[in-house]
Design a protein around this motif. Structure first.
Motif, short mmCIF file in Angstrom:
data_model
loop_
_atom_site.label_atom_id
_atom_site.label_comp_id
_atom_site.label_asym_id
_atom_site.label_seq_id
_atom_site.Cartn_x
_atom_site.Cartn_y
_atom_site.Cartn_z
N GLY A 119 0.70 -1.09 -0.27
CA GLY A 119 -0.25 -0.13 -0.41
C GLY A 119 0.72 1.13 0.02
O GLY A 119 1.87 1.11 0.51
N TRP A 120 0.17 2.17 -0.59
CA TRP A 120 0.95 3.79 -0.87
C TRP A 120 0.36 4.33 0.10
O TRP A 120 -1.42 5.11 -0.35
CB TRP A 120 1.69 3.88 -2.19
N THR A 121 0.57 5.24 0.65
CA THR A 121 -0.54 6.25 1.32
C THR A 121 0.53 7.50 2.48
O THR A 121 1.41 7.28 2.40
CB THR A 121 -1.15 5.22 2.41
N LEU A 122 -0.34 8.33 3.44
CA LEU A 122 0.67 9.22 4.25
C LEU A 122 0.35 8.55 5.34
O LEU A 122 -1.02 8.57 5.79
CB LEU A 122 -0.02 10.51 3.76
N PRO A 123 0.98 8.25 6.44
CA PRO A 123 0.98 8.25 7.86
C PRO A 123 0.00 9.43 8.08
O PRO A 123 -0.24 8.88 9.20
CB PRO A 123 2.68 8.15 7.98
N GLY A 124 0.35 9.88 8.18
CA GLY A 124 -0.40 11.38 8.32
C GLY A 124 -1.89 11.58 7.86
O GLY A 124 -2.59 11.93 8.45
N TYR A 125 -2.31 10.57 7.60
CA TYR A 125 -4.13 10.36 7.31
C TYR A 125 -4.26 9.75 8.88
O TYR A 125 -5.58 9.64 9.00
CB TYR A 125 -4.56 9.45 5.92
N ASN A 126 -3.64 9.22 9.56
CA ASN A 126 -3.59 8.16 10.74
C ASN A 126 -3.00 8.88 11.91
O ASN A 126 -2.07 9.13 12.71
CB ASN A 126 -2.84 6.97 11.19
N PRO A 127 -3.97 10.55 12.23
CA PRO A 127 -3.24 11.66 13.45
C PRO A 127 -2.45 10.74 14.72
O PRO A 127 -3.51 10.01 15.35
CB PRO A 127 -3.95 12.58 13.48
N GLY A 128 -1.12 10.68 14.56
CA GLY A 128 -1.12 10.96 15.82
C GLY A 128 -0.84 8.90 16.34
O GLY A 128 -0.22 8.89 16.72
N ARG A 129 -0.40 7.69 14.95
CA ARG A 129 -0.55 6.92 15.02
C ARG A 129 0.62 6.67 14.95
O ARG A 129 1.69 5.72 14.90
CB ARG A 129 -1.48 5.92 14.23
N PHE A 130 2.05 7.52 13.54
CA PHE A 130 3.17 7.77 13.53
C PHE A 130 3.92 9.22 13.88
O PHE A 130 4.62 9.69 12.69
CB PHE A 130 3.12 7.63 12.45
N PRO A 131 4.04 9.04 14.69
CA PRO A 131 4.81 10.63 15.53
C PRO A 131 6.23 10.31 15.66
O PRO A 131 6.52 11.57 14.79
CB PRO A 131 4.29 10.58 17.54
N SER A 132 7.08 10.02 15.13
CA SER A 132 8.32 10.08 14.87
C SER A 132 8.30 10.93 13.22
O SER A 132 9.06 11.46 13.21
CB SER A 132 9.14 8.25 14.58
N PRO A 187 -3.88 18.63 4.62
CA PRO A 187 -3.38 17.25 4.55
C PRO A 187 -3.07 16.71 6.04
O PRO A 187 -3.47 15.44 5.98
CB PRO A 187 -2.73 17.09 3.66
N THR A 188 -2.53 16.83 6.72
CA THR A 188 -1.99 16.56 7.63
C THR A 188 -2.31 17.20 8.80
O THR A 188 -3.25 18.82 9.01
CB THR A 188 -0.83 16.22 7.82
N ARG A 189 -2.52 16.47 10.23
CA ARG A 189 -2.59 17.06 11.27
C ARG A 189 -1.32 18.60 11.23
O ARG A 189 -2.19 19.56 11.97
CB ARG A 189 -2.35 16.12 12.41
N LEU A 190 -0.37 18.34 11.04
CA LEU A 190 0.53 19.75 11.20
C LEU A 190 -0.24 21.46 10.59
O LEU A 190 0.49 21.70 11.12
CB LEU A 190 2.39 19.31 11.64
#
Length: 318
Positions: free
Chosen positions: A63-76, A145-148
């Protein structure tokens, strides 16, 4: 062996055009023992925010996606989505892969990452008026697109509206949002240049207003179940080289994509460094907030920010 590949892009988009030759290379180097069945535009089902979990669960093999579509799941990896971090997608993608190897393994332990990359420099596009100063953001409803990037827009004075990329066209056409943050390549791929009047770009030589992190990932059990010779094929076509190649393609896509908006008669303006200095102060404030947030979650926040900046400088050096 058929590998099911899921992504959110239409077939005209760069992301789809990149995965096709990658799949062809995998097939050739495995003597056709591995072949892809690609499901563009979420044809496999679900939403863009669900792609990562589809890979974890084995609904998709890749799969190809943005980690930012899952806020808080990939803080690093969020650190690379802070304002004014990236200058070029290729060099930032190199830095991002190296950073992931040091700080991101825990966040992405459920999958086999094949590439991390960012897109070409993100710009501000809208239908109300040119954005020349920070005050011009006031009153605009802007997609982020993202939380930030949501936070950045809010602190610049806009009303931030979070939504995945495929929803932007309808939101713009119906006036749900006045504008959006996107890199150039995606604008014509979604035909947004036909729906948008004003494009405001940071000056040449300035870091990007924003960028977003993408991950290309493989189901971990699927990878680990491969015989050694097929693992070697996957390994030879993933990692820092693939990440950099994807980033380079995004850099190269920006000028021809922008030209389509020029040909549509749209209006452009460049935001000088003297103006964006105050915008960058907003970015610095958000970076401090980010450090505090991830530190509270048990991450070495300041160390991660410092290392991301060091790697960006390292890979941008002539």
């Amino acid at each position: 062996m058929i590998l099911k590949v899921s992504h959110m892009w239409p077939t005209a988009a760069l992301g789809h055009r990149q995965i096709v030759p990658w799949c062809e290379k995998i097939a050739a180097e495995s003597d056709n023992r591995m072949k892809c069945q690609i499901y563009p535009a979420m044809q496999i089902g679900g939403t863009p925010a669900q792609v990562y979990q589809q890979v974890v669960d084995g609904i998709a093999d890749i799969g190809w996606t943005l980690p930012g579509y899952n806020p808080g799941r990939f803080p690093s990896v969020e650190v690379f989505e802070l304002p004014f971090m990236s200058r070029k997608a290729e060099t930032t993608s190199r830095a991002l892969w190296e950073y992931y190897e040091r700080y991101g393994a825990g966040d992405f332990a459920q999958v086999k990452p094949l590439a991390f990359h960012v897109h070409d420099n993100g710009q501000a596009h809208n239908n109300r008026h040119p954005i020349r100063t920070m005050a011009d953001f006031k009153g605009l409803k802007m997609r982020a697109p993202t939380r930030l990037t949501n936070r950045m827009l809010s602190q610049l004075g806009a009303s931030a509206v979070g939504m995945p990329m495929p929803a932007v066209v309808e939101a713009v056409s119906k006036g749900v949002v006045d504008g959006y943050l996107l890199p150039w390549e995606i604008v014509p791929a979604m035909k947004l240049h036909e729906l948008t009047r004003y494009h405001s770009e940071t000056a040449a030589g300035e870091p990007a207003l924003y960028t977003a992190v993408f991950v290309l990932a493989m189901n971990k059990a699927r990878y680990e179940g491969l015989p050694p010779e097929l693992k070697r094929v996957i390994d030879a076509n993933s990692g820092v080289a693939l990440s950099a190649a994807i980033g380079r393609a995004w850099d190269e896509s920006a000028a021809p994509a922008r030209q389509l908006a020029v040909g549509n008669g749209n209006q452009f303006n460049s935001i000088p460094a003297s103006e964006t200095a105050s915008w960058r102060a907003v970015g610095d404030k958000i970076a401090v907030e980010w450090v505090g947030e991830v530190t509270a979650k048990g991450y070495p926040g300041q160390e991660m920010l410092d290392e991301a900046r060091r790697l960006l400088a390292k890979h941008s050096a002539p």
